[in-house]
Scaffold this motif. Structure first.
Motif, PDB file in Angstrom:
ATOM      1  N   LEU A 203       0.818  -1.230   0.000  1.00  0.00           N
ATOM      2  CA  LEU A 203       0.000   0.000   0.000  1.00  0.00           C
ATOM      3  C   LEU A 203       0.851   1.280   0.000  1.00  0.00           C
ATOM      4  N   GLN A 204       0.457   2.233  -0.869  1.00  0.00           N
ATOM      5  CA  GLN A 204       1.001   3.594  -0.836  1.00  0.00           C
ATOM      6  C   GLN A 204      -0.127   4.560  -1.184  1.00  0.00           C
ATOM      7  N   MET A 205      -0.310   5.577  -0.349  1.00  0.00           N
ATOM      8  CA  MET A 205      -1.329   6.600  -0.647  1.00  0.00           C
ATOM      9  C   MET A 205      -0.863   7.914  -0.044  1.00  0.00           C
ATOM     10  N   GLN A 206      -0.839   8.956  -0.865  1.00  0.00           N
ATOM     11  CA  GLN A 206      -0.419  10.265  -0.347  1.00  0.00           C
ATOM     12  C   GLN A 206      -1.643  11.091   0.044  1.00  0.00           C
ATOM     13  N   ILE A 207      -1.562  11.730   1.217  1.00  0.00           N
ATOM     14  CA  ILE A 207      -2.675  12.575   1.673  1.00  0.00           C
ATOM     15  C   ILE A 207      -2.521  13.940   0.989  1.00  0.00           C
ATOM     16  N   THR A 208      -3.483  14.273   0.112  1.00  0.00           N
ATOM     17  CA  THR A 208      -3.354  15.526  -0.636  1.00  0.00           C
ATOM     18  C   THR A 208      -4.381  16.565  -0.209  1.00  0.00           C
ATOM     19  N   SER A 209      -5.346  16.163   0.600  1.00  0.00           N
ATOM     20  CA  SER A 209      -6.355  17.137   1.007  1.00  0.00           C
ATOM     21  C   SER A 209      -6.998  16.597   2.278  1.00  0.00           C
ATOM     22  N   LEU A 210      -7.724  17.432   2.992  1.00  0.00           N
ATOM     23  CA  LEU A 210      -8.364  16.912   4.197  1.00  0.00           C
ATOM     24  C   LEU A 210      -9.741  17.517   4.388  1.00  0.00           C
ATOM     25  N   ASP A 211     -10.539  16.778   5.129  1.00  0.00           N
ATOM     26  CA  ASP A 211     -11.899  17.206   5.425  1.00  0.00           C
ATOM     27  C   ASP A 211     -12.033  17.153   6.946  1.00  0.00           C
ATOM     28  N   VAL A 238       3.835   7.654   7.191  1.00  0.00           N
ATOM     29  CA  VAL A 238       5.189   8.195   7.026  1.00  0.00           C
ATOM     30  C   VAL A 238       5.093   9.712   6.941  1.00  0.00           C
ATOM     31  N   LYS A 239       5.706  10.404   7.913  1.00  0.00           N
ATOM     32  CA  LYS A 239       5.611  11.870   7.983  1.00  0.00           C
ATOM     33  C   LYS A 239       6.564  12.517   6.972  1.00  0.00           C
ATOM     34  N   ARG A 240       6.448  13.817   6.804  1.00  0.00           N
ATOM     35  CA  ARG A 240       7.280  14.552   5.829  1.00  0.00           C
ATOM     36  C   ARG A 240       8.772  14.376   6.122  1.00  0.00           C
ATOM     37  N   ASP A 281      -0.554  15.074   8.414  1.00  0.00           N
ATOM     38  CA  ASP A 281      -0.499  16.369   7.720  1.00  0.00           C
ATOM     39  C   ASP A 281      -0.607  16.122   6.228  1.00  0.00           C
ATOM     40  N   ILE A 282      -0.908  17.173   5.494  1.00  0.00           N
ATOM     41  CA  ILE A 282      -0.960  17.053   4.037  1.00  0.00           C
ATOM     42  C   ILE A 282       0.451  16.753   3.533  1.00  0.00           C
ATOM     43  N   GLY A 283       0.558  15.784   2.632  1.00  0.00           N
ATOM     44  CA  GLY A 283       1.872  15.397   2.105  1.00  0.00           C
ATOM     45  C   GLY A 283       2.412  14.124   2.743  1.00  0.00           C
ATOM     46  N   ASP A 284       1.796  13.694   3.873  1.00  0.00           N
ATOM     47  CA  ASP A 284       2.233  12.434   4.499  1.00  0.00           C
ATOM     48  C   ASP A 284       1.791  11.243   3.644  1.00  0.00           C
ATOM     49  N   THR A 285       2.483  10.096   3.815  1.00  0.00           N
ATOM     50  CA  THR A 285       2.152   8.886   3.045  1.00  0.00           C
ATOM     51  C   THR A 285       1.562   7.828   3.967  1.00  0.00           C
ATOM     52  N   ILE A 286       0.403   7.261   3.544  1.00  0.00           N
ATOM     53  CA  ILE A 286      -0.146   6.089   4.238  1.00  0.00           C
ATOM     54  C   ILE A 286       0.479   4.875   3.550  1.00  0.00           C
ATOM     55  N   ALA A 287       1.210   4.047   4.314  1.00  0.00           N
ATOM     56  CA  ALA A 287       1.980   2.962   3.691  1.00  0.00           C
ATOM     57  C   ALA A 287       1.744   1.643   4.426  1.00  0.00           C
ATOM     58  N   ASP A 288       2.369   0.610   3.916  1.00  0.00           N
ATOM     59  CA  ASP A 288       2.238  -0.740   4.474  1.00  0.00           C
ATOM     60  C   ASP A 288       2.723  -0.762   5.928  1.00  0.00           C
ATOM     61  N   PHE A 289       2.072  -1.589   6.754  1.00  0.00           N
ATOM     62  CA  PHE A 289       2.374  -1.630   8.188  1.00  0.00           C
ATOM     63  C   PHE A 289       3.804  -2.115   8.439  1.00  0.00           C
ATOM     64  N   GLN A 294       7.915   5.637   1.465  1.00  0.00           N
ATOM     65  CA  GLN A 294       7.388   6.997   1.354  1.00  0.00           C
ATOM     66  C   GLN A 294       7.275   7.439  -0.107  1.00  0.00           C
ATOM     67  N   LEU A 295       6.184   8.153  -0.430  1.00  0.00           N
ATOM     68  CA  LEU A 295       6.060   8.787  -1.742  1.00  0.00           C
ATOM     69  C   LEU A 295       6.755  10.140  -1.694  1.00  0.00           C
ATOM     70  N   GLU A 296       7.091  10.686  -2.856  1.00  0.00           N
ATOM     71  CA  GLU A 296       7.788  11.975  -2.923  1.00  0.00           C
ATOM     72  C   GLU A 296       6.952  13.064  -2.243  1.00  0.00           C
ATOM     73  N   VAL A 297       7.587  13.818  -1.352  1.00  0.00           N
ATOM     74  CA  VAL A 297       6.869  14.849  -0.583  1.00  0.00           C
ATOM     75  C   VAL A 297       6.480  16.008  -1.500  1.00  0.00           C
TER      76      VAL A 297
END
Length: 603
Positions: A203-211, A238-240, A281-289, A294-297
């Motif tokens: 799994l890799q997913m970058q947080i690009t927005s928030l609600d 994974v933080k910035r 935070d915006i830009g953090d990566t949700i990754a495998d446990f 990490q994806l590119e910040v």
């Protein structure tokens, strides 16, 4: 191949972006037959509707011919570029909307550059072809040149073009052959935008927005880049800075229509909302446990302007607002940092004052206006541009300014801009208008809009975008007129305003409460003048009949918040409360102003 298309919509302010999304939603029958959706569905906060601009990016999804299309509405103004840059990461293609008369504007260029550099496939929509003296073919040529100048690839230069009128609800491949629906645009999206790819792996997913929801707290939104995310799955955040925090997904939602639906898993390529992760935070990566990667910040352009925010300490403090203390102000500013990426807050030597850095006057004024509506009272100082030392030289931000004006007043505009160290680069006809392009220091733009609109009778169309830092251009003259300052606290009277009308123009009407040190008008000369607007007429028993009735007062000038920000000088504050916007001197008594006068002598 997945049946998903992710597409961002970009356009200049007021070129019909939100209306186009409305019509796509209606075309795909997102609403029930009896559901009254209204217009400008996506501009859902009051500020966006009043100003007619998109400030916060939104996600919607529609189903068309068995394919899910995720639409991302982006802001059109360069001041909200921080919002746009990260949102484009979720898209596979962009829909570039252009007005058939105005063509590509400077701020469209700003966002298009970001989209092309990310390798997104563009579709161009020339909107408003029903307008008089529109020029769709010229606009097409102009956009081709723009793409070429921005370094588009050959594939990006072979972009499809759709013509239409969002307001009248039609799109077509030929602007002289209108249809009666939006399907040509939707078919073009399915044909030219690549389906979202499914990437195997962890799994890799970058947080690009928030609600935010008052029930579940902050919700992370982003596109799954690789693998699959599931409900109740343990994950690593994974933080910035590269540090890893272990967490768990509680609930998962995907977008459908204007809302979200709960799902048990989301595969890569789709956009989803994740509930239950704390401290992201915006830009953090949700990754495998177990094996987090990490994806590119996301890198965000630097702010170009700052303003001092401080608590309201005027004599009218606390009369209208709910939140008036420095602690509340501090909490609110730091809360804004969570979702407003292009903003910075720096504490000053004074415990109740903060320097807030932003991308421009509109960016900062939207924050101030939002706080004001939430019940905050505060004072803000004059906007200042950020100066840097580059190779031992003092450098300042330079902007490219474009002005479209009727030919007979173009001379006045050139004169006003060159006074502020602007250099004329291009002057050419555009329809029945003159198109002018300048390079001007960002300092010079503060306060310029008012002057240009006054000089051109409100007919000028202005836009500007950040170019680069260049060596300091020297002193720029500030406001030419002085101000009228109230001498006493009390209620203004028609009698005293009438007697002082030959001294200048007033910002207050009769019967308004004012205090000592408040700016009540503009002086006709270049120095400040202290006046008494509270004095009433001395009553005597000798009275000529009817002599009191013929007091004729010119209407007071009412400034918007942006106009106030452009008007004030270094020794003045804007007092912002939920019901009023007042201008005042930092030092309220005349004695204090004289003692501290040297502090505000600028270059």
């Amino acid at each position: 191949m997945q049946k998903i298309r992710n597409i961002a919509i970009i356009a200049h302010v007021d070129h019909g972006k939100t209306t186009t999304v409305d019509k796509i939603l209606h075309s795909c029958q997102t609403f029930r037959e009896n559901h009254e959706a209204g217009e400008l569905i996506l501009d859902n906060n009051d500020l966006e509707r009043e100003r007619g601009i998109t400030i916060v990016s939104k996600n919607v999804a529609v189903q068309y011919k068995d394919v899910k299309i995720n639409l991302i509405d982006t802001p059109g103004h360069a001041d909200f570029g921080g919002e746009v840059e990260r949102v484009l990461k979720m898209a596979d293609g962009v829909l570039l909307l252009c007005d058939a008369f105005e063509g590509a504007m400077p701020q469209t260029r700003f966002v298009t550059q970001k989209a092309l550099s990310l390798g997104l496939k563009p579709i161009v929509v020339v909107n408003k072809v029903d307008k008089e003296n529109c020029r769709p073919d010229e606009v097409y040529e102009q956009i081709f040149d723009l793409f070429f100048n921005l370094g588009a690839t050959e594939e990006q230069l072979e972009f499809p073009v759709i013509y239409g009128s969002s307001k009248n609800g039609w799109m077509s491949t030929d602007w002289q052959k209108p249809t009666d629906n939006f399907f040509p645009l939707l078919d073009t999206i399915l044909e030219h935008i690549q389906p979202a790819p499914y990437n195997e792996g962890t799994l890799q997913m970058q947080i690009t927005s928030l609600d935010y929801s008052s029930f579940v707290g902050r919700i992370a939104i982003g596109r799954v880049a690789r693998g699959t995310i599931k409900e109740n799955q343990p994950i690593s955040l994974v933080k910035r800075d590269g540090s890893v925090v272990k967490s768990r997904v509680k609930e998962l939602y995907t977008f459908e229509g204007l809302g979200k639906i709960k799902v048990s898993e989301v595969k890569s390529g789709d956009i989803c909302a994740v509930v239950g992760i704390d401290g992201f935070d915006i830009g953090d990566t949700i990754a495998d446990f177990e094996k987090p990667e990490q994806l590119e910040v996301i890198s965000i352009d630097e702010p170009t302007m700052n303003m001092l925010f401080t608590i309201n300490n005027s004599p009218f403090f606390g009369k209208e607002g709910k939140f008036v203390t420095s602690q509340k102000l501090r909490e609110r500013l730091y809360k804004e940092l969570e979702k407003n990426l292009a903003l910075r807050v720096v504490e000053t030597e004074q415990p109740d004052a903060y320097l807030v850095y932003g991308r421009g006057i509109l960016h900062l004024s939207v924050l101030i206006e939002t706080m004001r509506r939430e019940g905050y009272e505060l004072q803000v100082g004059q906007p200042q541009v950020i100066v840097k030392q580059i190779d031992g030289k003092k450098c300042e931000p330079i902007e490219v300014l474009t002005v479209d004006v009727p030919g007979d007043v173009s001379g006045k505009v050139i004169e006003l801009v060159t006074q502020r160290k602007g250099e004329l680069l291009i002057m050419e006809p555009k329809g029945d208008l003159q198109h002018l392009e300048f390079e001007i220091p960002a300092r010079g733009i503060i306060g310029l809009r008012n002057n240009i609109l006054t000089a051109t009778g409100g007919e000028a169309i202005m836009a500007h975008r950040f170019k680069d830092y260049e060596p300091w251009k020297g002193t720029i003259p500030g406001r030419s007129a002085g101000v009228l300052i109230s001498m006493e606290k009390g209620q203004t009277t028609a009698y005293s305003i009438d007697k002082l009308q030959d001294r200048g123009r007033f910002f207050v009407d009769p019967g308004v409460d004012v205090y000592e040190g408040q700016i009540v008008g503009e002086h006709i000369r270049d120095n400040d003048l202290v006046v008494n607007l509270v004095k009433g007429k001395q009553l005597t028993n000798m009275r000529a009949s009817g002599s009191d009735d013929n007091v004729r007062i010119a209407p007071a000038i009412k400034f918007s918040l942006e106009e106030c920000m452009e008007y004030i000088q270094a020794d003045e504050y804007i007092e912002v409360t939920p019901q009023s916007i007042r201008l005042r001197k930092i030092y309220l008594t005349e004695n204090e102003r004289k003692v501290n006068a040297k502090r505000f002598v600028t270059e």
